[in-house]
Design a protein around this motif. Structure first.
Motif, PDB file in Angstrom:
ATOM      1  N   PRO A 118       8.492  12.447  25.894  1.00 26.87           N
ATOM      2  CA  PRO A 118       7.759  11.978  27.110  1.00 26.87           C
ATOM      3  C   PRO A 118       6.140  11.759  27.054  1.00 26.87           C
ATOM      4  N   ASP A 119       5.580  12.407  26.245  1.00 25.82           N
ATOM      5  CA  ASP A 119       4.158  12.585  26.035  1.00 25.82           C
ATOM      6  C   ASP A 119       3.485  11.422  25.290  1.00 25.82           C
ATOM      7  N   ASP A 120       2.218  11.191  25.153  1.00 28.42           N
ATOM      8  CA  ASP A 120       1.551  10.374  24.314  1.00 28.42           C
ATOM      9  C   ASP A 120       1.476  10.921  22.807  1.00 28.42           C
ATOM     10  N   CYS A 121       1.544  10.403  21.951  1.00 28.50           N
ATOM     11  CA  CYS A 121       1.366  10.805  20.558  1.00 28.50           C
ATOM     12  C   CYS A 121       0.357  10.315  19.725  1.00 28.50           C
ATOM     13  N   VAL A 122      -0.431  11.272  19.085  1.00 22.44           N
ATOM     14  CA  VAL A 122      -1.585  10.835  18.263  1.00 22.44           C
ATOM     15  C   VAL A 122      -1.418  11.186  16.898  1.00 22.44           C
ATOM     16  N   ILE A 123      -1.718  10.269  15.823  1.00 22.32           N
ATOM     17  CA  ILE A 123      -1.527  10.383  14.647  1.00 22.32           C
ATOM     18  C   ILE A 123      -2.849  10.149  13.995  1.00 22.32           C
ATOM     19  N   VAL A 124      -3.175  10.695  12.923  1.00 23.71           N
ATOM     20  CA  VAL A 124      -4.293  10.490  11.966  1.00 23.71           C
ATOM     21  C   VAL A 124      -3.684  10.240  10.584  1.00 23.71           C
ATOM     22  N   SER A 125      -3.916   8.771  10.243  1.00 22.01           N
ATOM     23  CA  SER A 125      -3.296   8.397   9.085  1.00 22.01           C
ATOM     24  C   SER A 125      -4.362   7.553   8.119  1.00 22.01           C
ATOM     25  N   ALA A 126      -3.864   7.491   6.945  1.00 26.38           N
ATOM     26  CA  ALA A 126      -4.578   6.951   5.631  1.00 26.38           C
ATOM     27  C   ALA A 126      -3.668   5.889   5.272  1.00 26.38           C
ATOM     28  N   CYS A 127      -4.150   4.698   4.702  1.00 29.75           N
ATOM     29  CA  CYS A 127      -3.443   3.704   3.798  1.00 29.75           C
ATOM     30  C   CYS A 127      -4.310   3.431   2.673  1.00 29.75           C
ATOM     31  N   THR A 128      -3.939   3.240   1.533  1.00 25.81           N
ATOM     32  CA  THR A 128      -4.565   2.772   0.100  1.00 25.81           C
ATOM     33  C   THR A 128      -3.763   1.794  -0.437  1.00 25.81           C
TER      34      THR A 128
ATOM     35  N   ALA B 229       0.813  -1.210  -0.001  1.00 24.15           N
ATOM     36  CA  ALA B 229       0.050  -0.237  -0.061  1.00 24.15           C
ATOM     37  C   ALA B 229       0.871   1.369   0.090  1.00 24.15           C
ATOM     38  N   GLU B 230       0.389   2.367  -0.043  1.00 22.17           N
ATOM     39  CA  GLU B 230       0.876   3.514   0.353  1.00 22.17           C
ATOM     40  C   GLU B 230       0.244   4.346   1.682  1.00 22.17           C
ATOM     41  N   GLU B 231       0.989   4.855   2.602  1.00 22.22           N
ATOM     42  CA  GLU B 231       0.459   5.440   3.678  1.00 22.22           C
ATOM     43  C   GLU B 231       1.024   6.901   3.736  1.00 22.22           C
ATOM     44  N   ALA B 232       0.066   7.631   4.562  1.00 24.42           N
ATOM     45  CA  ALA B 232       0.303   9.001   5.081  1.00 24.42           C
ATOM     46  C   ALA B 232      -0.347   9.360   6.190  1.00 24.42           C
ATOM     47  N   GLY B 233       0.165  10.249   6.965  1.00 25.90           N
ATOM     48  CA  GLY B 233      -0.287  10.674   8.207  1.00 25.90           C
ATOM     49  C   GLY B 233       0.313  12.017   8.819  1.00 25.90           C
TER      50      GLY B 233
ATOM     51  N   ASP C 171       3.836  17.778  11.678  1.00 24.05           N
ATOM     52  CA  ASP C 171       4.610  17.243  10.678  1.00 24.05           C
ATOM     53  C   ASP C 171       3.647  15.872  10.305  1.00 24.05           C
ATOM     54  N   GLY C 172       4.111  15.720   8.875  1.00 23.89           N
ATOM     55  CA  GLY C 172       3.541  14.626   8.004  1.00 23.89           C
ATOM     56  C   GLY C 172       4.280  13.697   7.451  1.00 23.89           C
ATOM     57  N   TYR C 173       3.828  12.631   6.863  1.00 21.47           N
ATOM     58  CA  TYR C 173       4.677  11.601   6.117  1.00 21.47           C
ATOM     59  C   TYR C 173       3.938  10.878   5.027  1.00 21.47           C
ATOM     60  N   LEU C 174       4.703  10.517   3.855  1.00 18.59           N
ATOM     61  CA  LEU C 174       3.899   9.993   2.829  1.00 18.59           C
ATOM     62  C   LEU C 174       4.768   9.139   2.475  1.00 18.59           C
ATOM     63  N   PHE C 175       4.599   7.634   2.059  1.00 12.42           N
ATOM     64  CA  PHE C 175       5.659   6.901   1.813  1.00 12.42           C
ATOM     65  C   PHE C 175       4.927   5.471   1.320  1.00 12.42           C
TER      66      PHE C 175
ATOM     67  N   SER D 234      -0.505  15.250  17.851  1.00 11.86           N
ATOM     68  CA  SER D 234       0.105  15.816  19.398  1.00 11.86           C
ATOM     69  C   SER D 234       1.164  14.915  19.583  1.00 11.86           C
ATOM     70  N   GLY D 235       2.468  15.386  20.375  1.00 10.34           N
ATOM     71  CA  GLY D 235       3.372  14.547  20.726  1.00 10.34           C
ATOM     72  C   GLY D 235       4.305  14.348  19.753  1.00 10.34           C
ATOM     73  N   ARG D 236       5.191  13.447  19.529  1.00  9.39           N
ATOM     74  CA  ARG D 236       6.086  13.365  18.769  1.00  9.39           C
ATOM     75  C   ARG D 236       6.449  11.786  18.653  1.00  9.39           C
ATOM     76  N   VAL D 237       6.956  11.316  17.225  1.00  8.80           N
ATOM     77  CA  VAL D 237       7.018  10.191  16.874  1.00  8.80           C
ATOM     78  C   VAL D 237       8.267   9.978  16.180  1.00  8.80           C
ATOM     79  N   LEU D 238       9.409   8.866  16.297  1.00 10.60           N
ATOM     80  CA  LEU D 238      10.338   8.428  15.248  1.00 10.60           C
ATOM     81  C   LEU D 238       9.571   7.613  14.177  1.00 10.60           C
ATOM     82  N   VAL D 239      10.005   8.149  13.099  1.00 13.08           N
ATOM     83  CA  VAL D 239       9.431   7.127  11.866  1.00 13.08           C
ATOM     84  C   VAL D 239      10.706   6.673  11.016  1.00 13.08           C
ATOM     85  N   THR D 240      10.666   5.376  10.941  1.00 11.85           N
ATOM     86  CA  THR D 240      11.797   4.780  10.093  1.00 11.85           C
ATOM     87  C   THR D 240      11.057   4.291   8.990  1.00 11.85           C
ATOM     88  N   VAL D 241      11.680   4.594   7.825  1.00 10.67           N
ATOM     89  CA  VAL D 241      11.537   4.380   6.407  1.00 10.67           C
ATOM     90  C   VAL D 241      12.420   3.752   5.778  1.00 10.67           C
ATOM     91  N   GLY D 242      12.948   2.414   5.663  1.00 11.50           N
ATOM     92  CA  GLY D 242      13.895   1.730   5.119  1.00 11.50           C
ATOM     93  C   GLY D 242      15.226   2.206   6.012  1.00 11.50           C
TER      94      GLY D 242
END
Length: 189
Positions: free
Chosen positions: A175-185, A132-136, A158-162, A140-148
């Protein structure tokens, strides 16, 4: 949410008339691991469950979905979002990951998720991939996203698309919770 991962996995495997060994051979997951999951003696990581479900030909969303709710409903309140979190992600040391899906799995060409990562939580030590492809967008909060081989720290706004075929992983360093809204198709998660 009380979801019996083991019984559900066994039900899907038996629908296809596969033995645990046959499923293990098809997925690269040991028959011992499949047996332990079916007996609810262990909870699989997201990556392991995805491998098993790929061998069964079903997505994570379909696996965790209840009965169909029919109709053409287009609006969903927060408490109506369907939880599709693998059991392995609930209550892990350092927190958990919760995935809630908008709408009924398989009813749309896009899969929309409301993702919550407790401080220290991640999608597992292994990178995983799906067709698929995903974006988000980080709400709130922060997240480390590893792609490859690349890792980026994303913060609120901030957002991502890969391409999801590239192995990837999400980790909340706190130190805080992270909330992401994402989509996958197409919906493959």
């Amino acid at each position: 949410m009380d979801f019996d991962t083991g019984s559900r996995l066994k039900e899907e495997r038996e629908k296809l008339r596969l033995s645990q060994r046959q499923l293990a051979t098809a997925t690269g997951v040991t028959s011992g691991m499949i047996s332990m999951i079916e007996q609810n003696r262990t909870s699989p990581s997201v990556a392991t469950l995805k491998k098993i479900l790929a061998g069964l030909g079903i997505s994570l969303g379909d696996f965790f979905a209840g009965g169909g709710d029919g109709g053409t409903k287009w609006h969903f309140r927060h408490d109506e979002l369907r939880e599709i979190t693998p059991a392995a992600k609930l209550g892990e040391a350092g927190g958990g990951v919760v995935f809630r899906q908008v709408g009924r799995p398989g009813a749309s060409a896009v899969q929309m998720l409301y993702e919550t990562y407790a401080s220290g939580a991640d999608t597992g030590a292994e990178l995983y991939s799906h067709d698929a492809e995903e974006a988000g967008i980080v709400i709130s909060g922060r997240v480390l996203v590893t792609v490859g081989a690349e890792t980026q720290l994303l913060t609120a706004g901030d957002g991502y698309l890969f391409n999801s075929r590239t192995p990837h992983r999400f980790h909340n360093p706190g130190p805080d919770d992270c909330v992401i809204v994402s989509a996958c198709t197409p919906p493959t998660f």
